[in-house]
Design a protein around this motif. Structure first.
Motif, PDB file in Angstrom:
ATOM      1  N   ALA A  51       0.921  -1.028   0.062  1.00 18.71           N
ATOM      2  CA  ALA A  51       0.129   0.037   0.065  1.00 18.71           C
ATOM      3  C   ALA A  51       0.764   1.414   0.191  1.00 18.71           C
ATOM      4  CB  ALA A  51      -0.907   0.116   1.078  1.00 18.71           C
ATOM      5  N   VAL A  52       0.586   2.262  -0.886  1.00 17.00           N
ATOM      6  CA  VAL A  52       1.637   3.285  -1.178  1.00 17.00           C
ATOM      7  C   VAL A  52       0.841   4.499  -0.226  1.00 17.00           C
ATOM      8  CG1 VAL A  52       2.396   5.220  -2.703  1.00 17.00           C
ATOM      9  CG2 VAL A  52       2.108   2.818  -3.598  1.00 17.00           C
ATOM     10  N   LEU A  53      -0.641   4.415  -0.036  1.00 23.81           N
ATOM     11  CA  LEU A  53      -1.167   5.548   0.902  1.00 23.81           C
ATOM     12  C   LEU A  53      -2.331   4.854   1.670  1.00 23.81           C
ATOM     13  CD1 LEU A  53      -1.641   8.511   1.672  1.00 23.81           C
ATOM     14  CD2 LEU A  53      -3.024   8.825  -0.358  1.00 23.81           C
ATOM     15  N   PRO A  54      -1.770   3.956   2.675  1.00 21.96           N
ATOM     16  CA  PRO A  54      -2.870   3.240   3.497  1.00 21.96           C
ATOM     17  C   PRO A  54      -3.993   3.906   3.907  1.00 21.96           C
ATOM     18  CG  PRO A  54      -0.600   2.865   4.334  1.00 21.96           C
ATOM     19  CD  PRO A  54      -0.408   4.194   3.439  1.00 21.96           C
ATOM     20  N   PHE A  55      -3.916   5.132   4.451  1.00 18.95           N
ATOM     21  CA  PHE A  55      -4.827   6.030   5.293  1.00 18.95           C
ATOM     22  C   PHE A  55      -4.840   7.478   4.868  1.00 18.95           C
ATOM     23  CE2 PHE A  55      -7.050   7.769   8.873  1.00 18.95           C
ATOM     24  CZ  PHE A  55      -7.439   6.898   9.529  1.00 18.95           C
TER      25      PHE A  55
ATOM     26  N   GLU B  66      -8.091  20.333   1.939  1.00 15.09           N
ATOM     27  CA  GLU B  66      -6.815  19.969   2.193  1.00 15.09           C
ATOM     28  C   GLU B  66      -6.960  18.400   2.134  1.00 15.09           C
ATOM     29  OE1 GLU B  66      -5.722  21.253   5.971  1.00 15.09           O
ATOM     30  OE2 GLU B  66      -6.872  19.717   7.204  1.00 15.09           O
ATOM     31  N   PHE B  67      -5.674  17.940   1.976  1.00 13.68           N
ATOM     32  CA  PHE B  67      -5.536  16.339   2.145  1.00 13.68           C
ATOM     33  C   PHE B  67      -4.835  16.215   3.342  1.00 13.68           C
ATOM     34  CE2 PHE B  67      -4.987  16.879  -2.888  1.00 13.68           C
ATOM     35  CZ  PHE B  67      -6.323  16.857  -2.946  1.00 13.68           C
ATOM     36  N   ASN B  68      -5.531  15.004   3.968  1.00 17.15           N
ATOM     37  CA  ASN B  68      -4.654  14.395   5.258  1.00 17.15           C
ATOM     38  C   ASN B  68      -4.236  13.161   5.193  1.00 17.15           C
ATOM     39  OD1 ASN B  68      -5.552  16.712   7.191  1.00 17.15           O
ATOM     40  ND2 ASN B  68      -7.318  16.246   5.954  1.00 17.15           N
ATOM     41  N   ALA B  69      -2.994  12.806   5.411  1.00  8.49           N
ATOM     42  CA  ALA B  69      -2.792  11.219   5.331  1.00  8.49           C
ATOM     43  C   ALA B  69      -2.610  10.603   6.661  1.00  8.49           C
ATOM     44  CB  ALA B  69      -1.392  11.070   4.725  1.00  8.49           C
ATOM     45  N   ASP B  70      -1.415  10.169   7.297  1.00  8.20           N
ATOM     46  CA  ASP B  70      -1.507   9.384   8.443  1.00  8.20           C
ATOM     47  C   ASP B  70      -2.098   9.990   9.801  1.00  8.20           C
ATOM     48  OD1 ASP B  70       0.221   7.515   6.893  1.00  8.20           O
ATOM     49  OD2 ASP B  70       1.489   9.380   6.823  1.00  8.20           O
ATOM     50  N   GLY B  71      -2.116  11.300   9.745  1.00  9.32           N
ATOM     51  CA  GLY B  71      -2.714  11.620  11.379  1.00  9.32           C
ATOM     52  C   GLY B  71      -3.882  12.116  11.216  1.00  9.32           C
ATOM     53  N   SER B  72      -4.532  11.530  10.143  1.00 12.07           N
ATOM     54  CA  SER B  72      -6.193  11.562   9.957  1.00 12.07           C
ATOM     55  C   SER B  72      -6.936  10.964  11.201  1.00 12.07           C
ATOM     56  CB  SER B  72      -6.687  11.062   8.569  1.00 12.07           C
ATOM     57  OG  SER B  72      -5.836  11.325   7.724  1.00 12.07           O
ATOM     58  N   SER B  73      -7.927  11.912  11.708  1.00 12.77           N
ATOM     59  CA  SER B  73      -8.673  11.496  12.975  1.00 12.77           C
ATOM     60  C   SER B  73     -10.110  11.652  12.707  1.00 12.77           C
ATOM     61  CB  SER B  73      -8.023  12.197  14.063  1.00 12.77           C
ATOM     62  OG  SER B  73      -8.306  13.425  13.946  1.00 12.77           O
ATOM     63  N   GLY B  74     -10.847  11.908  13.741  1.00 11.56           N
ATOM     64  CA  GLY B  74     -12.187  12.166  13.557  1.00 11.56           C
ATOM     65  C   GLY B  74     -13.106  10.985  13.860  1.00 11.56           C
ATOM     66  N   MET B  75     -12.827   9.581  13.532  1.00 11.57           N
ATOM     67  CA  MET B  75     -13.622   8.522  13.411  1.00 11.57           C
ATOM     68  C   MET B  75     -14.479   8.379  14.675  1.00 11.57           C
ATOM     69  SD  MET B  75     -10.442   8.225  11.833  1.00 11.57           S
ATOM     70  CE  MET B  75      -9.179   6.977  12.791  1.00 11.57           C
ATOM     71  N   ASN B  76     -13.655   8.702  15.901  1.00  7.46           N
ATOM     72  CA  ASN B  76     -14.224   8.396  17.172  1.00  7.46           C
ATOM     73  C   ASN B  76     -15.442   9.412  17.355  1.00  7.46           C
ATOM     74  OD1 ASN B  76     -15.015   6.860  19.456  1.00  7.46           O
ATOM     75  ND2 ASN B  76     -13.881   8.537  20.741  1.00  7.46           N
ATOM     76  N   GLU B  77     -15.158  10.746  17.108  1.00  2.34           N
ATOM     77  CA  GLU B  77     -16.063  11.650  17.202  1.00  2.34           C
ATOM     78  C   GLU B  77     -17.293  11.290  16.462  1.00  2.34           C
ATOM     79  OE1 GLU B  77     -15.161  15.677  16.232  1.00  2.34           O
ATOM     80  OE2 GLU B  77     -13.106  15.584  17.053  1.00  2.34           O
ATOM     81  N   ASN B  78     -17.191  10.921  15.290  1.00  3.40           N
ATOM     82  CA  ASN B  78     -18.312  10.751  14.310  1.00  3.40           C
ATOM     83  C   ASN B  78     -19.067   9.331  15.138  1.00  3.40           C
ATOM     84  OD1 ASN B  78     -19.566  10.402  11.530  1.00  3.40           O
ATOM     85  ND2 ASN B  78     -19.097   8.480  12.046  1.00  3.40           N
ATOM     86  N   ARG B  79     -18.313   8.272  15.667  1.00  2.00           N
ATOM     87  CA  ARG B  79     -18.999   7.363  16.391  1.00  2.00           C
ATOM     88  C   ARG B  79     -19.858   7.693  17.472  1.00  2.00           C
ATOM     89  NH1 ARG B  79     -17.991   3.520  20.437  1.00  2.00           N
ATOM     90  NH2 ARG B  79     -16.291   4.909  21.219  1.00  2.00           N
ATOM     91  N   GLU B  80     -19.249   8.562  18.463  1.00  2.14           N
ATOM     92  CA  GLU B  80     -20.000   8.874  19.578  1.00  2.14           C
ATOM     93  C   GLU B  80     -21.033   9.863  19.329  1.00  2.14           C
ATOM     94  OE1 GLU B  80     -19.679   7.742  22.486  1.00  2.14           O
ATOM     95  OE2 GLU B  80     -17.810   7.344  23.196  1.00  2.14           O
TER      96      GLU B  80
ATOM     97  N   LEU C 109     -10.354   7.329   3.259  1.00  2.00           N
ATOM     98  CA  LEU C 109     -10.179   6.416   2.259  1.00  2.00           C
ATOM     99  C   LEU C 109      -9.141   5.314   3.191  1.00  2.00           C
ATOM    100  CD1 LEU C 109      -9.418   9.271  -0.340  1.00  2.00           C
ATOM    101  CD2 LEU C 109     -10.546   6.952  -0.778  1.00  2.00           C
ATOM    102  N   TYR C 110      -9.362   4.146   3.245  1.00  2.00           N
ATOM    103  CA  TYR C 110      -8.590   3.044   3.528  1.00  2.00           C
ATOM    104  C   TYR C 110      -7.961   2.101   2.445  1.00  2.00           C
ATOM    105  CZ  TYR C 110     -10.723   3.968   8.214  1.00  2.00           C
ATOM    106  OH  TYR C 110     -11.046   4.488   9.435  1.00  2.00           O
ATOM    107  N   ASN C 111      -6.810   2.513   2.093  1.00  3.90           N
ATOM    108  CA  ASN C 111      -6.190   1.935   1.135  1.00  3.90           C
ATOM    109  C   ASN C 111      -6.845   2.178  -0.254  1.00  3.90           C
ATOM    110  OD1 ASN C 111      -3.740   0.681  -0.080  1.00  3.90           O
ATOM    111  ND2 ASN C 111      -4.660  -1.417   0.312  1.00  3.90           N
ATOM    112  N   GLY C 112      -7.153   3.176  -0.361  1.00  4.63           N
ATOM    113  CA  GLY C 112      -8.022   3.694  -1.925  1.00  4.63           C
ATOM    114  C   GLY C 112      -9.628   3.275  -1.752  1.00  4.63           C
ATOM    115  N   ARG C 113     -10.159   2.802  -0.753  1.00 10.63           N
ATOM    116  CA  ARG C 113     -11.378   2.384  -0.704  1.00 10.63           C
ATOM    117  C   ARG C 113     -12.194   3.496   0.208  1.00 10.63           C
ATOM    118  NH1 ARG C 113     -13.924  -0.357   2.878  1.00 10.63           N
ATOM    119  NH2 ARG C 113     -12.125  -1.206   3.867  1.00 10.63           N
ATOM    120  N   PHE C 114     -13.378   4.229  -0.274  1.00  9.30           N
ATOM    121  CA  PHE C 114     -13.870   5.220   0.486  1.00  9.30           C
ATOM    122  C   PHE C 114     -14.819   4.491   1.576  1.00  9.30           C
ATOM    123  CE2 PHE C 114     -18.135   7.526   0.542  1.00  9.30           C
ATOM    124  CZ  PHE C 114     -17.827   8.264   1.462  1.00  9.30           C
ATOM    125  N   THR C 115     -14.585   5.035   2.691  1.00  4.18           N
ATOM    126  CA  THR C 115     -15.118   4.351   3.928  1.00  4.18           C
ATOM    127  C   THR C 115     -15.960   5.105   4.835  1.00  4.18           C
ATOM    128  OG1 THR C 115     -13.035   4.744   4.923  1.00  4.18           O
ATOM    129  CG2 THR C 115     -13.430   2.627   4.100  1.00  4.18           C
ATOM    130  N   GLY C 116     -16.186   6.523   4.613  1.00  8.37           N
ATOM    131  CA  GLY C 116     -17.189   7.349   5.399  1.00  8.37           C
ATOM    132  C   GLY C 116     -16.694   8.756   5.389  1.00  8.37           C
TER     133      GLY C 116
END
Length: 461
Positions: A107-111, A129-143, A424-431
C-alpha cells in the motif's frame, strides 16, 4: 440537486412536532459529556441535526475520494521512483530522506482523509486539504452518532427511512485493512505486536485505545506509545513506557499517527523510530511518504506540467474542477497587492501544519488587518513557508449546536457552513467526517462542531 435538504427539513419537522425535543437534546449532550469523544481535554461539541446524505451524494463522495486516491498515489510513486520529478516539491532535506526510506509492503497510501466543500445543490466541489497518516475524527463520528440514535426525533425519522452509519467501516474496517496491508510486508511475523504511535500531547488518545481493543479482539496485541518513548536496541524497536498496553515490548508494526512535521520538530527524540525504519526492522504503516499528501503544496504540484503528464485526461479534468488555485505566498509567485486588495477571495495557510493553526481567511478581517497578516507571513517572513488559495464559500445547512449551555435546548436551527472529510482506507471510500461552523474557517477554535453522518435510503458498499 440532492435530497439532503429535504431530509433535513423532515427531521426538523419531527423536532417541531416534539415541541423542540428538549429531552432528546439533553440526552444527546449528556451522552457526549460521558463519552470518549474528547479533543485536547474537552468534550466535543455536536449538532443535534445529523448530516443526512442521499444515494447521489454517496456516489459522488465515493467517486471523488477514490479518484483522488489514484491521483495521489501516482504523484507519490513518481516521487519515490523518479529523482528527476522530485524538484516539483520544495522540501527540507530531512523530509526528503524520510520520504525515501523503504516501505516493504504494497500500500502506497494506506490511510487518508480528503476534505472538501461540496455544493449540494450544484453537486460540485472544491478541496480544502488532504490528510494522510494523522487523520482522525472517526471516534467523534461514532460517539455523536450514538448520542442521537435513542432520541425521539431521530427515531421518528428512522421509522420512515433506511439509515446507515459509517461506524463499522471506519473502525472494524481499518483493523481489517491494516492487517491485510501487514500481510504483504516483506518481513512479517506470525504474531505481530502492533503499536499506535504519536506525540501524545497532540493525539486523540481515546480513539487510539478503541482501535487497540479492536486489534485485541482479532487476537493481535496492540499498544500505544509516544514517539519519544521508543528505543532501538539490538536490531529491535522497543516501546518503553506504554500509554496503553505493554511496557518494554518489541514492536513489529506501527500505525503511524504522528504527522511528519512533528517528527521534524522532535528530530533527536524521533531517531529510534527513524533508525528502525531505515534498518527495515519495523513495518511503518503508513510510510513517511504520506507527507507528500499532507504538505499543502500538493495543490500546486498537481498543476505542474510534470504531474499533468502522469495523469489521464479525466484525472487532469478532475483536478481542474476540484482543486482551488494555490501558490506559495511569495512575491515571485503571486501578486501580493492583489491578495491584499481582494481579501474576500483568499485564504492563507502554513504549508506544513494541522488543526487549522495559522489559517486566515480574508473575510474574517478588515482591509488593514488583512494587509498586516499578509506582510507577517509572505516571503517566509514568519520563518516558515505559507500558501495562498482561492477561498471557497462553503455550502450551508441547518444545525442545532449542543455545547452544554442551557440556551442550546431552546435554540432555533442555524445555517452553518459545511466541510466533508472523506475517509480512504487503502484507496477505498469508507465514510465521512462531517464538520460545520459559523465562521469562514471551520475548526473547533472558531466554534466548529461535528455532526453524525447518516446515509439515507442509500446502498452503501
Amino acid at each position: 440537486m440532492t435530497l439532503n435538504a429535504s431530509y433535513t427539513d423532515e427531521y426538523l419537522a419531527h423536532i417541531d412536532a416534539l415541541d423542540g425535543d428538549d429531552a432528546g437534546k439533553r440526552a444527546a449532550r449528556r451522552h457526549m459529556e460521558h463519552s470518549t469523544a474528547i479533543y485536547h481535554g474537552a468534550v466535543v461539541n455536536s449538532s443535534y441535526v445529523p448530516r443526512f446524505f442521499d444515494q447521489a451524494t454517496y456516489d459522488y463522495f465515493k467517486s471523488a475520494a477514490e479518484t483522488t486516491h489514484r491521483i495521489l498515489v501516482k504523484v507519490m510513486t513518481e516521487h519515490l521512483n523518479n529523482p528527476a520529478y522530485r524538484h516539483v516539491y520544495d522540501m527540507d532535506e530531512r523530509l526528503v530522506d524520510l520520504i525515501l526510506l523503504p516501505r516493504d509492503y504494497d500500500a502506497v497510501l494506506p490511510f487518508a482523509r480528503v476534505d472538501m466543500f461540496l455544493d449540494e445543490d450544484a453537486m460540485t466541489a472544491k478541496f480544502c486539504e488532504f490528510n494522510a497518516d494523522g487523520s482522525s475524527g472517526m471516534n467523534e463520528n461514532r460517539e455523536i452518532t450514538a448520542s442521537m440514535q435513542d432520541c425521539a426525533a431521530y427515531q421518528a425519522f428512522a421509522a420512515q427511512h433506511d439509515l446507515t452509519t459509517c461506524d463499522k467501516a471506519l473502525f472494524a474496517g481499518w483493523v481489517d485493512e491494516f492487517l491485510s496491508i501487514y500481510d504483504t510486508y516483506a518481513f512479517k511475523v506470525e504474531h505481530p505486536h502492533i503499536a499506535i504511535v504519536d506525540f501524545l500531547e497532540n493525539a486523540i488518545t481515546e480513539e487510539f485505545k478503541i482501535f487497540a481493543k479492536l486489534f485485541a479482539e482479532r487476537g493481535v496485541e496492540c499498544s500505544v506509545y509516544d514517539v519519544r518513548d521508543l528505543a532501538f536496541e539490538d536490531g529491535r524497536l522497543i516501546g518503553r513506557t506504554a500509554f496503553y498496553g505493554r511496557d518494554n515490548a518489541p514492536i513489529d508494526a506501527i500505525w503511524r499517527r504522528s504527522v511528519t512535521n512533528d517528527i521534524i520538530d522532535n528530530w533527536e527524540a524521533s531517531q529510534p523510530l527513524i533508525e528502525a525504519v531505515r534498518a527495515r526492522k519495523v513495518a511503518l504503516i503508513g510510510s513517511f511518504a504520506g507527507h507528500l499528501v499532507h504538505d499543502k503544496q500538493i495543490f500546486q504540484v498537481l498543476f505542474k506540467p510534470e504531474t499533468k503528464a502522469l495523469l489521464t485526461d479525466e484525472e487532469n479534468a478532475f483536478v481542474e474542477a476540484t482543486v482551488p488555485f494555490t501558490a506559495f505566498l511569495n512575491s515571485d509567485e503571486v501578486d501580493l497587492d492583489a491578495v491584499k486588495s481582494e481579501r474576500a477571495a483568499w485564504i492563507i495557510k502554513p504549508v506544513d501544519a494541522y488543526g487549522s493553526k495559522d489559517v486566515y481567511a480574508g473575510l474574517d478581517f478588515s482591509d488593514e488587518e488583512w494587509a498586516q497578516i499578509i506582510d507577517t507571513y509572505a516571503n517566509g517572513a514568519a520563518g516558515a513557508p505559507f500558501i495562498v488559495q482561492h477561498y471557497c464559500t462553503p455550502h450551508r445547512t441547518q444545525a442545532i449546536p449542543l455545547r452544554g449551555e442551557e440556551a442550546d435546548y431552546t435554540a432555533e436551527p442555524q445555517p452553518y457552513t459545511n466541510l466533508s472529510g472523506l475517509y480512504l482506507y487503502n484507496g477505498r471510500f469508507t465514510g465521512v467526517f462531517s464538520r460545520l461552523g459559523p465562521e469562514p474557517v471551520i475548526s473547533k477554535k472558531t466554534g466548529g462542531i461535528t455532526a453524525a453522518t447518516i446515509w439515507v435510503d442509500a446502498v452503501v458498499d
